[in-house]
Design a protein around this motif. Structure first.
Motif, PDB file in Angstrom:
ATOM      1  N   UNK A   1       0.841  -1.183   0.000  1.00  0.00           N
ATOM      2  CA  UNK A   1       0.000   0.000   0.000  1.00  0.00           C
ATOM      3  C   UNK A   1       0.886   1.245   0.000  1.00  0.00           C
ATOM      4  N   UNK A   2       0.482   2.246  -0.752  1.00  0.00           N
ATOM      5  CA  UNK A   2       1.287   3.461  -0.839  1.00  0.00           C
ATOM      6  C   UNK A   2       1.055   4.355   0.380  1.00  0.00           C
ATOM      7  N   UNK A   3       1.950   5.264   0.570  1.00  0.00           N
ATOM      8  CA  UNK A   3       1.866   6.205   1.697  1.00  0.00           C
ATOM      9  C   UNK A   3       0.603   7.042   1.587  1.00  0.00           C
ATOM     10  N   UNK A   4       0.018   7.366   2.736  1.00  0.00           N
ATOM     11  CA  UNK A   4      -1.180   8.201   2.775  1.00  0.00           C
ATOM     12  C   UNK A   4      -0.802   9.582   3.314  1.00  0.00           C
ATOM     13  N   UNK A   8      -3.526  18.649   4.735  1.00  0.00           N
ATOM     14  CA  UNK A   8      -2.561  19.729   4.976  1.00  0.00           C
ATOM     15  C   UNK A   8      -1.210  19.435   4.318  1.00  0.00           C
ATOM     16  N   UNK A   9      -0.809  18.166   4.296  1.00  0.00           N
ATOM     17  CA  UNK A   9       0.446  17.801   3.624  1.00  0.00           C
ATOM     18  C   UNK A   9       0.340  18.028   2.115  1.00  0.00           C
ATOM     19  N   UNK A  10      -0.799  17.668   1.546  1.00  0.00           N
ATOM     20  CA  UNK A  10      -1.006  17.854   0.107  1.00  0.00           C
ATOM     21  C   UNK A  10      -1.082  19.346  -0.221  1.00  0.00           C
ATOM     22  N   UNK A  11      -1.750  20.114   0.634  1.00  0.00           N
ATOM     23  CA  UNK A  11      -1.848  21.562   0.425  1.00  0.00           C
ATOM     24  C   UNK A  11      -0.459  22.204   0.443  1.00  0.00           C
ATOM     25  N   UNK A  12       0.384  21.758   1.348  1.00  0.00           N
ATOM     26  CA  UNK A  12       1.748  22.286   1.425  1.00  0.00           C
ATOM     27  C   UNK A  12       2.531  21.918   0.159  1.00  0.00           C
ATOM     28  N   UNK A  30      -9.669  15.080  -7.094  1.00  0.00           N
ATOM     29  CA  UNK A  30      -8.610  14.403  -6.346  1.00  0.00           C
ATOM     30  C   UNK A  30      -9.253  13.308  -5.490  1.00  0.00           C
ATOM     31  N   UNK A  31      -8.980  12.037  -5.791  1.00  0.00           N
ATOM     32  CA  UNK A  31      -9.552  10.949  -4.982  1.00  0.00           C
ATOM     33  C   UNK A  31      -8.992  10.977  -3.560  1.00  0.00           C
ATOM     34  N   UNK A  32      -9.840  10.624  -2.610  1.00  0.00           N
ATOM     35  CA  UNK A  32      -9.419  10.590  -1.209  1.00  0.00           C
ATOM     36  C   UNK A  32     -10.222   9.538  -0.459  1.00  0.00           C
ATOM     37  N   UNK A  33      -9.691   9.130   0.674  1.00  0.00           N
ATOM     38  CA  UNK A  33     -10.369   8.183   1.557  1.00  0.00           C
ATOM     39  C   UNK A  33     -10.700   8.941   2.834  1.00  0.00           C
ATOM     40  N   UNK A  34     -11.952   8.850   3.269  1.00  0.00           N
ATOM     41  CA  UNK A  34     -12.338   9.509   4.511  1.00  0.00           C
ATOM     42  C   UNK A  34     -12.184   8.521   5.657  1.00  0.00           C
ATOM     43  N   UNK A  35     -11.348   8.896   6.616  1.00  0.00           N
ATOM     44  CA  UNK A  35     -11.111   8.078   7.796  1.00  0.00           C
ATOM     45  C   UNK A  35     -11.555   8.921   8.988  1.00  0.00           C
ATOM     46  N   UNK A  36     -12.668   8.535   9.593  1.00  0.00           N
ATOM     47  CA  UNK A  36     -13.231   9.351  10.659  1.00  0.00           C
ATOM     48  C   UNK A  36     -13.710  10.663  10.077  1.00  0.00           C
ATOM     49  N   UNK A  37     -13.163  11.753  10.575  1.00  0.00           N
ATOM     50  CA  UNK A  37     -13.536  13.084  10.070  1.00  0.00           C
ATOM     51  C   UNK A  37     -12.480  13.665   9.139  1.00  0.00           C
ATOM     52  N   UNK A  42      -3.746   9.006  -1.139  1.00  0.00           N
ATOM     53  CA  UNK A  42      -2.617   8.092  -1.358  1.00  0.00           C
ATOM     54  C   UNK A  42      -1.616   8.696  -2.335  1.00  0.00           C
ATOM     55  N   UNK A  43      -0.395   8.231  -2.244  1.00  0.00           N
ATOM     56  CA  UNK A  43       0.658   8.689  -3.159  1.00  0.00           C
ATOM     57  C   UNK A  43       0.285   8.352  -4.600  1.00  0.00           C
ATOM     58  N   UNK A  44      -0.338   7.195  -4.813  1.00  0.00           N
ATOM     59  CA  UNK A  44      -0.763   6.805  -6.166  1.00  0.00           C
ATOM     60  C   UNK A  44      -1.806   7.772  -6.715  1.00  0.00           C
ATOM     61  N   UNK A  45      -2.745   8.202  -5.865  1.00  0.00           N
ATOM     62  CA  UNK A  45      -3.772   9.154  -6.303  1.00  0.00           C
ATOM     63  C   UNK A  45      -3.171  10.523  -6.601  1.00  0.00           C
TER      64      UNK A  45
END
Length: 57
Positions: A1-4, A8-12, A30-37, A42-45
């Motif tokens: 699995x690639x790094x998630x 804020x990291x993507x925005x930076x 931009x695909x994303x996975x919602x975990x909690x709130x 992913x790096x692949x996305x």
């Protein structure tokens, strides 16, 4: 699995506000996975997103 990455990291990485990342996710640019709130991207996305935004092939 690639790094998630957090929004804020993507925005930076792209030098944009976090709200811009949320907007890209909401508009399905931009695909994303919602975990909690929180969303995780992913790096692949990120790679696929960058390829889709290229102006020249």
């Amino acid at each position: 699995m690639s790094k998630m990455y957090s929004c804020s990291e993507v925005a930076e990485r792209y030098n944009v506000q976090v709200i811009t990342i949320w907007d890209w996710i909401r508009k399905k640019k931009l695909p994303a996975i919602k975990i909690g709130k929180q969303y995780r991207i992913s790096a692949d996305d990120i790679t696929a997103f960058e390829e889709s935004c290229r102006t020249a092939k």
